[in-house]
Design an enzyme around this catalytic site. Structure first.
Site, PDB file in Angstrom:
ATOM      1  N   LYS A  16      11.129   2.105   7.200  1.00 26.26           N
ATOM      2  CA  LYS A  16      10.310   1.023   7.750  1.00 26.26           C
ATOM      3  C   LYS A  16      10.620   0.752   9.220  1.00 26.26           C
ATOM      4  O   LYS A  16      11.689   1.090   9.717  1.00 26.26           O
ATOM      5  CB  LYS A  16      10.471  -0.239   6.886  1.00 26.26           C
ATOM      6  CG  LYS A  16       9.650  -0.093   5.602  1.00 26.26           C
ATOM      7  CD  LYS A  16       9.498  -1.360   4.818  1.00 26.26           C
ATOM      8  CE  LYS A  16       8.592  -1.073   3.610  1.00 26.26           C
ATOM      9  NZ  LYS A  16       8.573  -2.171   2.639  1.00 26.26           N
TER      10      LYS A  16
ATOM     11  N   ARG B 261      13.127   1.234  -3.496  1.00 25.19           N
ATOM     12  CA  ARG B 261      11.899   2.042  -3.401  1.00 25.19           C
ATOM     13  C   ARG B 261      12.012   2.924  -2.174  1.00 25.19           C
ATOM     14  O   ARG B 261      12.071   2.414  -1.051  1.00 25.19           O
ATOM     15  CB  ARG B 261      10.697   1.095  -3.293  1.00 25.19           C
ATOM     16  CG  ARG B 261       9.344   1.796  -3.189  1.00 25.19           C
ATOM     17  CD  ARG B 261       8.235   0.760  -3.050  1.00 25.19           C
ATOM     18  NE  ARG B 261       6.950   1.404  -2.881  1.00 25.19           N
ATOM     19  CZ  ARG B 261       6.482   1.870  -1.727  1.00 25.19           C
ATOM     20  NH1 ARG B 261       7.196   1.744  -0.626  1.00 25.19           N
ATOM     21  NH2 ARG B 261       5.306   2.452  -1.675  1.00 25.19           N
TER      22      ARG B 261
HETATM   23  C1  8Y7 Z   1       6.869  -1.906  -0.493  1.00 24.80           C
HETATM   24  C2  8Y7 Z   1       5.980  -1.716  -1.550  1.00 24.80           C
HETATM   25  C3  8Y7 Z   1       5.229  -0.689   0.224  1.00 24.80           C
HETATM   26  C4  8Y7 Z   1       8.027  -2.710  -0.717  1.00 24.80           C
HETATM   27  C5  8Y7 Z   1       7.255  -2.978  -2.996  1.00 24.80           C
HETATM   28  C6  8Y7 Z   1       5.931   1.288   3.007  1.00 24.80           C
HETATM   29  C7  8Y7 Z   1       3.804  -0.542  -1.863  1.00 24.80           C
HETATM   30  C8  8Y7 Z   1       4.887   0.284   2.819  1.00 24.80           C
HETATM   31  N1  8Y7 Z   1       6.396  -1.249   0.609  1.00 24.80           N
HETATM   32  N2  8Y7 Z   1       6.152  -2.246  -2.788  1.00 24.80           N
HETATM   33  N3  8Y7 Z   1       4.956  -0.959  -1.086  1.00 24.80           N
HETATM   34  N4  8Y7 Z   1       8.169  -3.227  -1.987  1.00 24.80           N
HETATM   35  N5  8Y7 Z   1       7.489  -3.531  -4.207  1.00 24.80           N
HETATM   36  O1  8Y7 Z   1       6.349   1.427   4.201  1.00 24.80           O
HETATM   37  O2  8Y7 Z   1       8.858  -2.984   0.140  1.00 24.80           O
HETATM   38  O3  8Y7 Z   1       6.369   1.987   2.079  1.00 24.80           O
HETATM   39  S1  8Y7 Z   1       4.152   0.252   1.228  1.00 24.80           S
END
Ligand code: 8Y7
Length: 283
Positions: free
Chosen positions: A225, A259
């Site tokens: 990020k 994640r």
């Molecule tokens: C997150 C996410 C994304 C996160 C959860 C990226 C779909 C953006 N980030 N879901 N999703 N937490 N639960 O940079 O931080 O991966 S998308």
């Protein structure tokens, strides 16, 4: 108080006494090939199988980019991207599949196709989302976001980011409770990068124990990020080491699921982290 280390998601009971790795599977059309829908399904499934071989405990499948300024995808387009991938993976792997969506109809159809977790960046705020999530027995990740993906990084403002995120997650937990969703089905996510400046992201990471007071496990997503890019001054494809540091810190601060894009490296880093967490204080 419910058992905080068991996450009920569909037919799975995920033991969160050890940190778990959620691997990211993006299903987006391949604009450089004319292979069409089948090609993008095959690519996503192949990537998912690779992540499972690398040790992913969960796969998060998403058909709409939620990066800042991304263009929203229509319902039918989103369904036609993610449903074939979920159907295939439900037959081929034995880990919980998570559907990354905020649309109630995608939640329903994804669960029917075999998804065991609903991962909602809007934290079930879209009309009908709590109801759709309540219908089955999928696990649910409630994430905090200020604004929308289109506007969230324009000018995020908080009086107290930790208290505001905590209050939001508490409110949505209560909405789930009122809808008959058992607490064991829920994990909470402060939503790193979603309507947050670097100072906000760092404050949340530091104060994760305060969010844990809500009584549910935390999922943290920091992989690649921009907050990490801001700190180290690198582009998105040069953020692996920073991402590993962030996952280790998040788990040391109490997160139970991370994640990530880079599953193998994260699994190794978290094995070391977990060994320290469970080590005898005096040996
Ligand atoms: C997150 C996410 C994304 C996160 C959860 C990226 C779909 C953006 N980030 N879901 N999703 N937490 N639960 O940079 O931080 O991966 S998308």
């Amino acid at each position: 108080m419910q058992n905080q280390s068991l996450f009920h998601c569909g037919k799975f009971r995920l033991n969160l006494a050890h940190p778990r790795v959620m691997g990211i599977v993006n299903v987006t059309p391949d604009s450089f090939s004319d292979g069409g829908r089948h090609a993008s399904t095959d690519l996503a499934v192949a990537h998912a199988l690779k992540l499972v071989a690398e040790g992913a405990d969960i796969l998060d499948i998403g058909g709409e980019s939620t990066r800042p300024n991304a263009i929203p995808v229509g319902l039918d387009e989103e369904l036609s991207r993610v449903i074939p991938v979920i159907e295939r993976l439900a037959q081929e792997v034995d880990v919980p599949l998570s559907i990354d969506t905020y649309k109630p109809e995608v939640m329903r159809q994804a669960v029917k196709a075999g998804a065991a977790i609903i991962n909602d960046i809007y934290g079930l705020r879209q009309p009908g989302a709590v109801q759709a999530a309540a219908e089955g027995n999928a696990g649910i990740c409630i994430m905090h976001m200020q604004g929308t993906p289109q506007t969230m990084q324009q000018e995020p403002v908080y009086a107290d980011v930790v208290q505001e995120v905590k209050a939001f997650l508490h409110e949505q937990l209560q909405a789930c409770h009122a809808a008959g969703i058992s607490a064991e089905r829920i994990v909470l996510d402060p939503g790193f990068g979603f309507g947050k400046r670097t100072v906000h992201n760092l404050a949340l990471l530091q104060a994760m124990p305060a969010i844990l007071e809500l009584g549910r496990p935390i999922l943290a997503g920091l992989s690649r990020k921009s907050v990490l890019g801001q700190i180290i001054g690198s582009d998105v494809d040069q953020r692996l080491h920073a991402s590993l540091a962030a996952s280790v810190i998040a788990v040391m601060k109490g997160a139970r699921i991370v994640r990530v894009h880079d599953v193998k490296a994260t699994v190794d880093a978290l094995k070391v982290t977990d060994a320290v967490i469970h080590a005898q204080a005096s040996a």
